[in-house]
Design a protein around this motif. Structure first.
Motif, PDB file in Angstrom:
ATOM      1  N   TRP A 197       0.766  -1.353   0.068  1.00 35.49           N
ATOM      2  CA  TRP A 197      -0.084  -0.025   0.116  1.00 35.49           C
ATOM      3  C   TRP A 197       0.935   1.205  -0.084  1.00 35.49           C
ATOM      4  O   TRP A 197       1.819   1.315   0.511  1.00 35.49           O
ATOM      5  CB  TRP A 197      -0.882   0.139   1.240  1.00 35.49           C
ATOM      6  CG  TRP A 197      -1.333  -1.178   1.571  1.00 35.49           C
ATOM      7  CD1 TRP A 197      -1.393  -2.291   2.558  1.00 35.49           C
ATOM      8  CD2 TRP A 197      -2.713  -1.836   0.659  1.00 35.49           C
ATOM      9  NE1 TRP A 197      -2.313  -3.203   2.265  1.00 35.49           N
ATOM     10  CE2 TRP A 197      -3.053  -2.861   1.164  1.00 35.49           C
ATOM     11  CE3 TRP A 197      -3.342  -1.360  -0.450  1.00 35.49           C
ATOM     12  CZ2 TRP A 197      -3.988  -3.876   0.947  1.00 35.49           C
ATOM     13  CZ3 TRP A 197      -4.188  -2.260  -0.914  1.00 35.49           C
ATOM     14  CH2 TRP A 197      -4.568  -3.504  -0.374  1.00 35.49           C
ATOM     15  N   TYR A 198       0.156   2.273  -0.533  1.00 38.22           N
ATOM     16  CA  TYR A 198       0.765   3.732  -0.485  1.00 38.22           C
ATOM     17  C   TYR A 198      -0.448   4.479  -0.073  1.00 38.22           C
ATOM     18  O   TYR A 198      -1.242   4.274  -0.624  1.00 38.22           O
ATOM     19  CB  TYR A 198       1.395   3.988  -1.887  1.00 38.22           C
ATOM     20  CG  TYR A 198       1.764   5.567  -1.875  1.00 38.22           C
ATOM     21  CD1 TYR A 198       2.805   6.265  -1.199  1.00 38.22           C
ATOM     22  CD2 TYR A 198       0.917   6.403  -2.509  1.00 38.22           C
ATOM     23  CE1 TYR A 198       2.942   7.345  -1.231  1.00 38.22           C
ATOM     24  CE2 TYR A 198       0.971   7.707  -2.622  1.00 38.22           C
ATOM     25  CZ  TYR A 198       2.052   8.328  -1.946  1.00 38.22           C
ATOM     26  OH  TYR A 198       2.442   9.635  -1.999  1.00 38.22           O
ATOM     27  N   GLN A 199      -0.072   5.337   0.879  1.00 36.09           N
ATOM     28  CA  GLN A 199      -1.350   6.255   1.362  1.00 36.09           C
ATOM     29  C   GLN A 199      -0.866   7.490   1.667  1.00 36.09           C
ATOM     30  O   GLN A 199       0.075   7.670   2.321  1.00 36.09           O
ATOM     31  CB  GLN A 199      -2.060   5.627   2.414  1.00 36.09           C
ATOM     32  CG  GLN A 199      -3.235   6.307   2.817  1.00 36.09           C
ATOM     33  CD  GLN A 199      -4.236   5.851   3.843  1.00 36.09           C
ATOM     34  OE1 GLN A 199      -3.469   5.103   4.868  1.00 36.09           O
ATOM     35  NE2 GLN A 199      -5.479   6.249   3.997  1.00 36.09           N
TER      36      GLN A 199
ATOM     37  N   LYS B 118      -6.347  10.796   2.348  1.00 37.39           N
ATOM     38  CA  LYS B 118      -6.680  10.237   0.824  1.00 37.39           C
ATOM     39  C   LYS B 118      -6.769   8.566   0.965  1.00 37.39           C
ATOM     40  O   LYS B 118      -6.137   7.839   2.075  1.00 37.39           O
ATOM     41  CB  LYS B 118      -5.655  10.450  -0.086  1.00 37.39           C
ATOM     42  CG  LYS B 118      -5.508  12.092  -0.398  1.00 37.39           C
ATOM     43  CD  LYS B 118      -4.780  12.282  -1.735  1.00 37.39           C
ATOM     44  CE  LYS B 118      -4.721  13.959  -1.911  1.00 37.39           C
ATOM     45  NZ  LYS B 118      -3.990  14.082  -3.205  1.00 37.39           N
TER      46      LYS B 118
ATOM     47  N   GLN C  33      -3.581   3.512  -2.167  1.00 35.25           N
ATOM     48  CA  GLN C  33      -3.335   2.921  -3.391  1.00 35.25           C
ATOM     49  C   GLN C  33      -2.720   1.482  -3.168  1.00 35.25           C
ATOM     50  O   GLN C  33      -1.718   1.422  -2.490  1.00 35.25           O
ATOM     51  CB  GLN C  33      -2.672   3.816  -4.307  1.00 35.25           C
ATOM     52  CG  GLN C  33      -3.077   5.061  -4.399  1.00 35.25           C
ATOM     53  CD  GLN C  33      -2.091   5.908  -5.317  1.00 35.25           C
ATOM     54  OE1 GLN C  33      -1.461   5.646  -6.257  1.00 35.25           O
ATOM     55  NE2 GLN C  33      -1.919   7.313  -4.846  1.00 35.25           N
TER      56      GLN C  33
ATOM     57  N   LEU D 275       0.032  -1.272  -4.306  1.00 38.21           N
ATOM     58  CA  LEU D 275       1.112  -1.381  -4.987  1.00 38.21           C
ATOM     59  C   LEU D 275       1.439  -2.826  -5.350  1.00 38.21           C
ATOM     60  O   LEU D 275       1.269  -3.606  -4.575  1.00 38.21           O
ATOM     61  CB  LEU D 275       2.295  -1.060  -4.100  1.00 38.21           C
ATOM     62  CG  LEU D 275       1.966   0.430  -3.469  1.00 38.21           C
ATOM     63  CD1 LEU D 275       3.334   0.619  -2.613  1.00 38.21           C
ATOM     64  CD2 LEU D 275       2.313   1.439  -4.563  1.00 38.21           C
TER      65      LEU D 275
ATOM     66  N   THR E 262       4.536  -1.404 -10.215  1.00 40.35           N
ATOM     67  CA  THR E 262       3.867  -0.186  -9.846  1.00 40.35           C
ATOM     68  C   THR E 262       5.240   1.047  -9.669  1.00 40.35           C
ATOM     69  O   THR E 262       5.900   0.446  -8.914  1.00 40.35           O
ATOM     70  CB  THR E 262       3.027  -0.036  -8.595  1.00 40.35           C
ATOM     71  OG1 THR E 262       1.968  -1.169  -8.821  1.00 40.35           O
ATOM     72  CG2 THR E 262       2.354   1.217  -8.191  1.00 40.35           C
TER      73      THR E 262
ATOM     74  N   ILE F 201       5.387   4.895  -8.191  1.00 39.59           N
ATOM     75  CA  ILE F 201       4.733   6.072  -7.572  1.00 39.59           C
ATOM     76  C   ILE F 201       5.931   7.282  -7.417  1.00 39.59           C
ATOM     77  O   ILE F 201       6.902   7.086  -7.149  1.00 39.59           O
ATOM     78  CB  ILE F 201       4.373   5.526  -5.899  1.00 39.59           C
ATOM     79  CG1 ILE F 201       3.527   4.673  -6.252  1.00 39.59           C
ATOM     80  CG2 ILE F 201       4.021   6.779  -5.414  1.00 39.59           C
ATOM     81  CD1 ILE F 201       2.092   4.790  -6.295  1.00 39.59           C
TER      82      ILE F 201
ATOM     83  N   HIS G  47       2.916  10.692   4.089  1.00 35.46           N
ATOM     84  CA  HIS G  47       2.529   9.461   3.305  1.00 35.46           C
ATOM     85  C   HIS G  47       3.025   8.271   4.157  1.00 35.46           C
ATOM     86  O   HIS G  47       3.945   8.563   4.899  1.00 35.46           O
ATOM     87  CB  HIS G  47       2.727   9.456   1.997  1.00 35.46           C
ATOM     88  CG  HIS G  47       4.215   9.328   1.788  1.00 35.46           C
ATOM     89  ND1 HIS G  47       5.122  10.279   1.674  1.00 35.46           N
ATOM     90  CD2 HIS G  47       5.046   8.225   1.425  1.00 35.46           C
ATOM     91  CE1 HIS G  47       6.357   9.957   1.705  1.00 35.46           C
ATOM     92  NE2 HIS G  47       6.513   8.866   1.353  1.00 35.46           N
TER      93      HIS G  47
ATOM     94  N   HIS H 218       3.983   3.621   3.148  1.00 34.26           N
ATOM     95  CA  HIS H 218       3.996   2.758   2.237  1.00 34.26           C
ATOM     96  C   HIS H 218       4.166   1.428   3.035  1.00 34.26           C
ATOM     97  O   HIS H 218       5.228   1.523   4.079  1.00 34.26           O
ATOM     98  CB  HIS H 218       4.772   2.970   1.029  1.00 34.26           C
ATOM     99  CG  HIS H 218       6.199   3.747   1.097  1.00 34.26           C
ATOM    100  ND1 HIS H 218       7.279   3.348   1.375  1.00 34.26           N
ATOM    101  CD2 HIS H 218       6.224   5.244   1.349  1.00 34.26           C
ATOM    102  CE1 HIS H 218       8.164   4.175   1.328  1.00 34.26           C
ATOM    103  NE2 HIS H 218       7.521   5.146   1.418  1.00 34.26           N
TER     104      HIS H 218
ATOM    105  N   ASN I 259      -9.357  -2.898   1.063  1.00 32.74           N
ATOM    106  CA  ASN I 259      -8.759  -3.247  -0.157  1.00 32.74           C
ATOM    107  C   ASN I 259      -8.733  -4.829  -0.327  1.00 32.74           C
ATOM    108  O   ASN I 259      -7.945  -5.483  -0.767  1.00 32.74           O
ATOM    109  CB  ASN I 259      -7.586  -2.701  -0.391  1.00 32.74           C
ATOM    110  CG  ASN I 259      -7.766  -0.952  -0.478  1.00 32.74           C
ATOM    111  OD1 ASN I 259      -8.180  -0.600  -1.321  1.00 32.74           O
ATOM    112  ND2 ASN I 259      -7.314  -0.196   0.500  1.00 32.74           N
TER     113      ASN I 259
END
Length: 128
Positions: free
Chosen positions: A61-63, A67, A70, A72, A76, A78, A86, A88, A128
């Motif tokens: 994950w990346y956040q 927000k 997303q 990963l 991917t 970023i 953020h 990850h 997710n």
């Protein structure tokens, strides 16, 4: 896999391997491979000039703060803008490996803030 990631910056089992040191690049950036075991993740943090992540294995994950996360997966990429808070890391059921290219200014490439709580992390994995 490199050295264990410091507990002041990571939760869970994380290993960091430096690939390119700042000294090799005139102090402009550093490149490292980060291996996150399932549930492993960074703390919330920012980069003064930005960072690029290139995912080479697994799922994670990346956040950005405020927000949705997303996903990963291998392949991917970023591009993280400067100053954006953020985190990850790996998903709960898969390890994740990425290459991190971090720009440096004033001798620093990152400002660490607070841990990603177990509740924040569980919510991302649930949605997710």
């Amino acid at each position: 896999m490199g050295n264990p990631g410091p507990a002041e910056w990571f939760s869970g089992e994380v290993h960091v391997q430096t690939l390119i040191t700042p000294e090799q690049m005139e102090g402009l950036y550093t490149v490292g491979q980060v291996t996150f075991s399932p549930d492993g993740r960074t703390f919330w943090h920012t980069h003064p000039i930005g960072q690029v992540l290139l995912v080479t294995e697994g799922k994670g994950w990346y956040q950005e703060r405020g927000k949705p996360a997303q996903v990963l997966t291998k392949g991917t990429t970023i591009a993280i803008p400067k100053g954006v808070e953020h985190w990850h890391g790996a998903s709960a059921d898969s390890k994740m490996v990425h290459i991190a290219i971090s720009n440096i200014t004033g001798g620093s490439s990152v400002t660490w803030t607070t841990p990603v709580t177990d509740e924040e992390y569980a919510e991302v994995n649930r949605k997710n």
